[in-house]
Design a protein around this motif. Structure first.
Motif, PDB file in Angstrom:
ATOM      1  N   GLN A  40       0.817  -1.198   0.000  1.00  0.00           N
ATOM      2  CA  GLN A  40       0.000   0.000   0.000  1.00  0.00           C
ATOM      3  C   GLN A  40       0.864   1.266   0.000  1.00  0.00           C
ATOM      4  N   LYS A  41       1.989   1.218   0.713  1.00  0.00           N
ATOM      5  CA  LYS A  41       2.829   2.405   0.842  1.00  0.00           C
ATOM      6  C   LYS A  41       3.836   2.562  -0.288  1.00  0.00           C
ATOM      7  N   ARG A  42       4.430   1.434  -0.738  1.00  0.00           N
ATOM      8  CA  ARG A  42       5.581   1.521  -1.630  1.00  0.00           C
ATOM      9  C   ARG A  42       5.362   0.952  -3.023  1.00  0.00           C
ATOM     10  N   GLY A  43       4.368   0.102  -3.198  1.00  0.00           N
ATOM     11  CA  GLY A  43       4.142  -0.471  -4.518  1.00  0.00           C
ATOM     12  C   GLY A  43       5.110  -1.590  -4.855  1.00  0.00           C
ATOM     13  N   PHE A  44       5.322  -1.822  -6.166  1.00  0.00           N
ATOM     14  CA  PHE A  44       6.049  -2.993  -6.646  1.00  0.00           C
ATOM     15  C   PHE A  44       7.508  -2.741  -6.995  1.00  0.00           C
ATOM     16  N   ARG A  45       7.940  -1.488  -7.068  1.00  0.00           N
ATOM     17  CA  ARG A  45       9.236  -1.164  -7.658  1.00  0.00           C
ATOM     18  C   ARG A  45      10.406  -1.878  -6.973  1.00  0.00           C
ATOM     19  N   LEU A  46      10.425  -1.909  -5.651  1.00  0.00           N
ATOM     20  CA  LEU A  46      11.513  -2.561  -4.932  1.00  0.00           C
ATOM     21  C   LEU A  46      11.577  -4.052  -5.250  1.00  0.00           C
ATOM     22  N   PHE A  47      10.416  -4.687  -5.368  1.00  0.00           N
ATOM     23  CA  PHE A  47      10.377  -6.107  -5.722  1.00  0.00           C
ATOM     24  C   PHE A  47      10.906  -6.324  -7.142  1.00  0.00           C
ATOM     25  N   GLY A  48      10.643  -5.334  -8.021  1.00  0.00           N
ATOM     26  CA  GLY A  48      11.166  -5.432  -9.375  1.00  0.00           C
ATOM     27  C   GLY A  48      12.685  -5.430  -9.397  1.00  0.00           C
ATOM     28  N   TRP A  49      13.288  -4.508  -8.655  1.00  0.00           N
ATOM     29  CA  TRP A  49      14.759  -4.469  -8.584  1.00  0.00           C
ATOM     30  C   TRP A  49      15.324  -5.737  -7.963  1.00  0.00           C
ATOM     31  N   TYR A  50      14.639  -6.242  -6.933  1.00  0.00           N
ATOM     32  CA  TYR A  50      15.102  -7.493  -6.300  1.00  0.00           C
ATOM     33  C   TYR A  50      15.106  -8.625  -7.314  1.00  0.00           C
ATOM     34  N   ARG A  51      14.032  -8.741  -8.096  1.00  0.00           N
ATOM     35  CA  ARG A  51      13.944  -9.827  -9.076  1.00  0.00           C
ATOM     36  C   ARG A  51      15.053  -9.716 -10.114  1.00  0.00           C
ATOM     37  N   ILE A  52      15.331  -8.510 -10.561  1.00  0.00           N
ATOM     38  CA  ILE A  52      16.380  -8.308 -11.567  1.00  0.00           C
ATOM     39  C   ILE A  52      17.733  -8.728 -11.018  1.00  0.00           C
ATOM     40  N   ILE A  53      18.036  -8.292  -9.792  1.00  0.00           N
ATOM     41  CA  ILE A  53      19.320  -8.654  -9.172  1.00  0.00           C
ATOM     42  C   ILE A  53      19.403 -10.166  -8.949  1.00  0.00           C
ATOM     43  N   ALA A  54      18.301 -10.758  -8.447  1.00  0.00           N
ATOM     44  CA  ALA A  54      18.284 -12.203  -8.200  1.00  0.00           C
ATOM     45  C   ALA A  54      18.462 -12.979  -9.503  1.00  0.00           C
ATOM     46  N   GLY A  55      17.818 -12.516 -10.569  1.00  0.00           N
ATOM     47  CA  GLY A  55      17.945 -13.188 -11.859  1.00  0.00           C
ATOM     48  C   GLY A  55      19.362 -13.139 -12.399  1.00  0.00           C
ATOM     49  N   ILE A  56      20.010 -11.972 -12.261  1.00  0.00           N
ATOM     50  CA  ILE A  56      21.391 -11.831 -12.728  1.00  0.00           C
ATOM     51  C   ILE A  56      22.332 -12.719 -11.920  1.00  0.00           C
ATOM     52  N   VAL A  57      22.171 -12.712 -10.599  1.00  0.00           N
ATOM     53  CA  VAL A  57      23.009 -13.550  -9.730  1.00  0.00           C
ATOM     54  C   VAL A  57      22.823 -15.018 -10.085  1.00  0.00           C
ATOM     55  N   LEU A  58      21.584 -15.425 -10.317  1.00  0.00           N
ATOM     56  CA  LEU A  58      21.309 -16.826 -10.659  1.00  0.00           C
ATOM     57  C   LEU A  58      21.955 -17.203 -11.989  1.00  0.00           C
ATOM     58  N   LEU A  59      21.895 -16.325 -12.970  1.00  0.00           N
ATOM     59  CA  LEU A  59      22.541 -16.604 -14.258  1.00  0.00           C
ATOM     60  C   LEU A  59      24.055 -16.757 -14.092  1.00  0.00           C
ATOM     61  N   ILE A  60      24.642 -15.928 -13.226  1.00  0.00           N
ATOM     62  CA  ILE A  60      26.081 -16.041 -12.962  1.00  0.00           C
ATOM     63  C   ILE A  60      26.398 -17.387 -12.311  1.00  0.00           C
ATOM     64  N   LEU A  61      25.570 -17.805 -11.350  1.00  0.00           N
ATOM     65  CA  LEU A  61      25.783 -19.086 -10.676  1.00  0.00           C
ATOM     66  C   LEU A  61      25.647 -20.256 -11.655  1.00  0.00           C
ATOM     67  N   ILE A  62      24.699 -20.135 -12.606  1.00  0.00           N
ATOM     68  CA  ILE A  62      24.533 -21.179 -13.615  1.00  0.00           C
ATOM     69  C   ILE A  62      25.725 -21.189 -14.571  1.00  0.00           C
ATOM     70  N   PHE A  63      26.161 -19.992 -15.011  1.00  0.00           N
ATOM     71  CA  PHE A  63      27.273 -19.882 -15.946  1.00  0.00           C
ATOM     72  C   PHE A  63      28.570 -20.421 -15.340  1.00  0.00           C
ATOM     73  N   THR A  64      28.765 -20.190 -14.026  1.00  0.00           N
ATOM     74  CA  THR A  64      29.979 -20.669 -13.356  1.00  0.00           C
ATOM     75  C   THR A  64      29.808 -22.093 -12.830  1.00  0.00           C
ATOM     76  N   GLN A  65      28.650 -22.705 -13.104  1.00  0.00           N
ATOM     77  CA  GLN A  65      28.331 -24.093 -12.746  1.00  0.00           C
ATOM     78  C   GLN A  65      28.293 -24.330 -11.236  1.00  0.00           C
ATOM     79  N   VAL A  66      28.056 -23.256 -10.489  1.00  0.00           N
ATOM     80  CA  VAL A  66      27.753 -23.434  -9.061  1.00  0.00           C
ATOM     81  C   VAL A  66      26.392 -24.117  -8.942  1.00  0.00           C
ATOM     82  N   ILE A  67      25.475 -23.738  -9.831  1.00  0.00           N
ATOM     83  CA  ILE A  67      24.178 -24.394  -9.952  1.00  0.00           C
ATOM     84  C   ILE A  67      24.120 -25.019 -11.340  1.00  0.00           C
ATOM     85  N   THR A  68      23.712 -26.280 -11.404  1.00  0.00           N
ATOM     86  CA  THR A  68      23.635 -26.986 -12.687  1.00  0.00           C
ATOM     87  C   THR A  68      22.191 -27.310 -13.025  1.00  0.00           C
ATOM     88  N   GLU A  69      21.927 -27.462 -14.322  1.00  0.00           N
ATOM     89  CA  GLU A  69      20.585 -27.807 -14.781  1.00  0.00           C
ATOM     90  C   GLU A  69      20.234 -29.234 -14.361  1.00  0.00           C
TER      91      GLU A  69
END
Length: 277
Positions: free
Chosen positions: A248-277
């Motif tokens: 109600q006070k802040r809306g969705f914007r902060l969650f949007g930035w969190y998702r973007i950062i989390a997605g980038i970090v996850l792609l890095i972990l996949i690329f470096t094979q810390v996480i595998t398919e």
């Protein structure tokens, strides 16, 4: 799965189930980091642990769920859950395949995050008065929100985000859209858990077995299930209370930035094979 691993996944579920950041995606990330994501029980647990989160909504909104004089409320939930049940039954195998892909989660987090950066501005520009109370939600609008929920079958999209945005697109206020999303989670996750426990065949051991048979196949599995749902219930109670006020006070914007950062970090972990398919 150890009790410690069950608690970690349950905490992740409780925090993320009702936030627009994808509980399924985060549980896949957590189980991948612990290297248990390919176990059949882990896949079952990530669905069944949602029962604790469901109970949190029922307890917090118990007056709503047990007011049997207002039967229209239950009709709306039934109408809204039909699309997800129908598509889930038709495409269960494809959905299961996506659930095993951290890359799908990463991409969904990124794309959904970019959308959340602009969603408040998009809907603030909509003309017309907002619907503020649940009795004013028509059956047609409930069905439309249910169609939006189907997008969340892609891991990483977020059921909460899809249904809240769907509610706002149908002229519900942010608060009411969030609450209706919580209400809709109950029949949706009950259906998903029921399917996983009593219908779907789990054949990781080489012989087809139902989810409840896998759950009862060892005391460790049963203890993990019980402890996990208790933890998910407590954490989800806190998360729901936090989210309504914050949205109600802040809306969705902060969650949007969190998702973007989390997605980038996850792609890095996949690329470096810390996480595998």
């Amino acid at each position: 799965m150890s009790i410690f691993e069950a608690i970690i996944i349950a905490i992740v579920e409780g925090i993320t189930e009702y936030l627009p950041i994808s509980s399924t995606g985060h549980m896949i990330i957590a189980s991948s980091l612990m290297d248990i994501h390919k176990q059949e029980f882990t896949k079952l647990f990530e669905v069944a642990v949602q029962l604790g989160a469901i109970l949190a909504v029922v307890v917090l909104y118990w007056k709503k769920f047990f007011d049997f004089k207002r039967w229209q409320f239950y009709v709306k939930l039934i109408i809204a859950v039909i699309p997800a049940i129908a598509l889930g039954a038709l495409f269960s195998d494809k959905i299961d395949a996506l659930l095993e892909s951290p890359t799908t989660v990463a991409i969904s987090l990124l794309v959904g995050g970019v959308f959340l950066l602009f969603v408040d501005k998009i809907f603030n520009q909509q003309a017309g008065q907002r619907i503020e109370t649940e009795p004013d939600i028509s059956n047609g609008k409930a069905f439309a929100v249910g169609l939006w929920q189907c997008v969340a079958m892609i891991p990483g999209v977020s059921r909460s985000a899809a249904t809240i945005i769907g509610g706002m697109q149908q002229k519900l206020s942010r608060k009411l859209a969030a609450e209706f999303s919580f209400f809709l989670a109950v029949p949706t996750m009950c259906a998903a858990s029921g399917y996983s426990l009593f219908v779907k065949d789990w054949d990781g051991s080489g012989t087809a077995q139902k989810g409840y048979e896998l759950l009862l196949s060892s005391s460790d599995n049963l203890y993990a299930f019980i402890v996990g749902n208790i933890v998910a219930f407590v954490v989800a109670m806190l998360a729901i209370r936090f989210f309504i006020g914050f949205l109600q006070k802040r809306g969705f914007r902060l969650f949007g930035w969190y998702r973007i950062i989390a997605g980038i970090v996850l792609l890095i972990l996949i690329f470096t094979q810390v996480i595998t398919e």
